[in-house]
Design a protein around this motif. Structure first.
Motif, PDB file in Angstrom:
ATOM      1  N   SER A 196       0.904  -1.077   0.097  1.00  0.00           N
ATOM      2  CA  SER A 196       0.116   0.165   0.051  1.00  0.00           C
ATOM      3  C   SER A 196       0.869   1.210  -0.132  1.00  0.00           C
ATOM      4  O   SER A 196       2.010   1.209   0.635  1.00  0.00           O
ATOM      5  CB  SER A 196      -0.897   0.016   1.314  1.00  0.00           C
ATOM      6  OG  SER A 196      -0.324   0.101   2.290  1.00  0.00           O
ATOM      7  N   GLY A 197       0.307   2.199  -0.679  1.00  0.00           N
ATOM      8  CA  GLY A 197       1.206   3.435  -0.676  1.00  0.00           C
ATOM      9  C   GLY A 197       2.221   3.574  -1.314  1.00  0.00           C
ATOM     10  O   GLY A 197       3.474   4.113  -1.238  1.00  0.00           O
ATOM     11  N   SER A 231       4.765   3.764  -4.602  1.00  0.00           N
ATOM     12  CA  SER A 231       4.945   4.931  -5.590  1.00  0.00           C
ATOM     13  C   SER A 231       4.750   4.549  -7.096  1.00  0.00           C
ATOM     14  O   SER A 231       4.230   5.657  -8.076  1.00  0.00           O
ATOM     15  CB  SER A 231       6.579   5.538  -5.312  1.00  0.00           C
ATOM     16  OG  SER A 231       7.562   4.442  -5.867  1.00  0.00           O
ATOM     17  N   LYS A 252      -4.380  -0.951  -7.055  1.00  0.00           N
ATOM     18  CA  LYS A 252      -4.727   0.623  -7.425  1.00  0.00           C
ATOM     19  C   LYS A 252      -5.445   1.083  -6.056  1.00  0.00           C
ATOM     20  O   LYS A 252      -5.021   2.321  -5.871  1.00  0.00           O
ATOM     21  CB  LYS A 252      -5.451   0.573  -8.813  1.00  0.00           C
ATOM     22  CG  LYS A 252      -5.518   2.080  -9.352  1.00  0.00           C
ATOM     23  CD  LYS A 252      -4.034   2.285  -9.661  1.00  0.00           C
ATOM     24  CE  LYS A 252      -3.620   3.632 -10.744  1.00  0.00           C
ATOM     25  NZ  LYS A 252      -3.767   4.905  -9.648  1.00  0.00           N
ATOM     26  N   SER A 296      -3.045   1.976  -3.461  1.00  0.00           N
ATOM     27  CA  SER A 296      -1.899   3.034  -3.815  1.00  0.00           C
ATOM     28  C   SER A 296      -2.584   3.774  -4.911  1.00  0.00           C
ATOM     29  O   SER A 296      -2.193   3.628  -6.306  1.00  0.00           O
ATOM     30  CB  SER A 296      -0.893   2.279  -4.420  1.00  0.00           C
ATOM     31  OG  SER A 296      -0.110   1.382  -3.451  1.00  0.00           O
ATOM     32  N   PRO A 297      -3.412   4.379  -4.764  1.00  0.00           N
ATOM     33  CA  PRO A 297      -4.267   5.281  -5.675  1.00  0.00           C
ATOM     34  C   PRO A 297      -3.348   6.354  -6.556  1.00  0.00           C
ATOM     35  O   PRO A 297      -3.732   6.713  -7.772  1.00  0.00           O
ATOM     36  CB  PRO A 297      -5.470   5.991  -5.152  1.00  0.00           C
ATOM     37  CG  PRO A 297      -4.965   6.018  -3.691  1.00  0.00           C
ATOM     38  CD  PRO A 297      -4.133   4.814  -3.233  1.00  0.00           C
ATOM     39  N   GLN A 298      -2.340   6.837  -5.969  1.00  0.00           N
ATOM     40  CA  GLN A 298      -1.362   7.842  -6.593  1.00  0.00           C
ATOM     41  C   GLN A 298      -0.754   7.180  -7.563  1.00  0.00           C
ATOM     42  O   GLN A 298       0.190   7.880  -8.430  1.00  0.00           O
ATOM     43  CB  GLN A 298      -0.900   8.678  -5.699  1.00  0.00           C
ATOM     44  CG  GLN A 298      -1.884   9.614  -4.696  1.00  0.00           C
ATOM     45  CD  GLN A 298      -2.682  10.205  -5.619  1.00  0.00           C
ATOM     46  OE1 GLN A 298      -2.584  11.032  -6.325  1.00  0.00           O
ATOM     47  NE2 GLN A 298      -3.983  10.222  -5.117  1.00  0.00           N
ATOM     48  N   ALA A 299      -0.326   5.899  -7.672  1.00  0.00           N
ATOM     49  CA  ALA A 299       0.971   5.347  -8.203  1.00  0.00           C
ATOM     50  C   ALA A 299       0.450   5.168  -9.717  1.00  0.00           C
ATOM     51  O   ALA A 299      -0.766   4.623 -10.146  1.00  0.00           O
ATOM     52  CB  ALA A 299       0.980   3.952  -7.762  1.00  0.00           C
ATOM     53  N   LYS A 300       1.532   5.372 -10.617  1.00  0.00           N
ATOM     54  CA  LYS A 300       1.283   4.929 -12.066  1.00  0.00           C
ATOM     55  C   LYS A 300       1.401   3.385 -12.067  1.00  0.00           C
ATOM     56  O   LYS A 300       2.282   2.620 -11.307  1.00  0.00           O
ATOM     57  CB  LYS A 300       2.416   5.476 -12.922  1.00  0.00           C
ATOM     58  CG  LYS A 300       2.319   7.081 -12.708  1.00  0.00           C
ATOM     59  CD  LYS A 300       1.064   7.562 -13.693  1.00  0.00           C
ATOM     60  CE  LYS A 300       1.018   9.150 -13.745  1.00  0.00           C
ATOM     61  NZ  LYS A 300      -0.119   9.740 -14.298  1.00  0.00           N
ATOM     62  N   LYS A 338      -7.082   2.915 -15.047  1.00  0.00           N
ATOM     63  CA  LYS A 338      -6.019   2.603 -14.066  1.00  0.00           C
ATOM     64  C   LYS A 338      -4.628   2.323 -14.706  1.00  0.00           C
ATOM     65  O   LYS A 338      -3.728   2.027 -14.055  1.00  0.00           O
ATOM     66  CB  LYS A 338      -6.702   1.443 -13.108  1.00  0.00           C
ATOM     67  CG  LYS A 338      -7.872   1.870 -12.346  1.00  0.00           C
ATOM     68  CD  LYS A 338      -8.733   0.674 -11.936  1.00  0.00           C
ATOM     69  CE  LYS A 338     -10.071   1.202 -11.394  1.00  0.00           C
ATOM     70  NZ  LYS A 338     -11.032   0.137 -11.144  1.00  0.00           N
ATOM     71  N   SER A 350      -1.336   2.973 -16.695  1.00  0.00           N
ATOM     72  CA  SER A 350      -0.472   4.123 -17.412  1.00  0.00           C
ATOM     73  C   SER A 350       0.253   3.620 -18.426  1.00  0.00           C
ATOM     74  O   SER A 350       1.045   4.590 -19.005  1.00  0.00           O
ATOM     75  CB  SER A 350       0.299   4.718 -16.149  1.00  0.00           C
ATOM     76  OG  SER A 350      -0.706   5.128 -15.108  1.00  0.00           O
TER      77      SER A 350
END
Length: 291
Positions: A102-103, A105, A169, A172-176, A201, A203
């Motif tokens: 989680s979290g 990058s 996702k 870790s919603p901010q992750a590419k 979702k 990238s």
């Protein structure tokens, strides 16, 4: 008073500037650098690379195609590596994950080809240590690397992988999030690209020694201009390099300026792109252009 005004202007300028995109830090770049570039065109998007089995397999592996030399790898990511079962709307899916659950990058998911399993993309010693390098790049950058197992290369397999994408996702919603597909695994890459919800979702798509799908052009992923990378051996007996190159050209002409690259490994075979693709170069390019 003047100093305060200048400081306020600079602060506002700083706050208004976009944050720079994440870039993966160097890791064994000298060992994994391409041995030679024979040709470039399309502004550098199309590259023909020198490949030689005696140098790139026998010279790199302690046991050819089975165990790479020790200096190519680091087993540090095993500290965070876990064998998991994720339960999603697509069903229960076995996978191996290395890095931050989680979290994270950045997230990279590798989908194996026919006859493979979740172990293939986590093997530290095969394919010249290239999967180990990918694992290290992800973990050392605070990212997450995932290799799932799936039932087939059709609808059921697509639903399982889509469920894995949804699950991680959300953590870790901010992750590419990038999906790499080897050989027949490409069938799932193209199916995921057609799904309007899942495509939002993703990238980037990394297609290694795999097939093509003309339906990609016009798909939700295509409309978002998600970057696509093709790696292909010139002697691939399974999927024609000429047909894959024609598909790359079709993407370029259908949408001028589309972020797509093609690396042709001259003399390379079916598995050569998995062994030779420079993961850091590809992922950093995608991180810089992904929507």
């Amino acid at each position: 008073m003047i100093r305060s005004f200048i400081f306020a202007v600079l602060a506002l300028a700083f706050l208004g500037a976009p944050a720079s995109a994440l870039q993966l830090e160097p890791y064994k770049d000298d060992l994994f650098a391409y041995p030679g570039i024979l040709k470039t065109s399309d502004g550098g998007d199309y590259v023909v690379l020198d490949y030689n089995e005696m140098r790139d397999i026998n010279g790199r592996d302690q046991v050819p195609e089975r165990r790479v030399k020790q200096n190519y790898i680091s087993l540090q990511p095993k500290r965070s590596q876990k064998d998991l079962v994720v339960r999603t709307d697509g069903g229960s899916t076995k996978l191996i994950a290395a890095g931050k659950l989680s979290g994270a990058s950045v997230i990279t998911i590798y989908l194996h080809g026919q006859g493979g399993n979740r172990q293939q993309g986590m093997n530290d010693f095969t394919f010249g240590g290239n999967f180990n390098r990918l694992k290290n790049l992800m973990v050392r950058s605070g990212g997450l690397y995932i290799t799932p197992e799936f039932t087939d290369f059709g609808d059921k397999g697509e639903n399982e992988v889509a469920g894995v994408i949804d699950y991680f996702k959300a953590q870790s919603p901010q992750a590419k999030l990038f999906v790499a597909c080897g050989s027949m695994g490409g069938a799932l890459c193209w199916k995921l690209a057609q799904d309007a919800e899942t495509s939002r979702k993703i990238s980037g798509l990394i297609i290694l020694g795999s097939l093509w799908d003309e339906h990609f052009i016009g798909s939700p992923t295509f409309k978002r201009r998600v970057p696509v990378f093709f790696g292909h051996g010139s002697r691939d007996p399974v999927f024609s390099v000429d047909k894959q190159h024609a598909f790359y050209e079709n993407i370029r002409t259908s949408a001028p300026g589309y972020p797509v690259r093609f690396h042709r490994f001259e003399g390379g075979n079916h598995g050569t792109p998995i062994r030779m693709t420079d993961w850091r170069e590809v992922l950093n390019w995608m991180l810089s252009v992904a929507p």
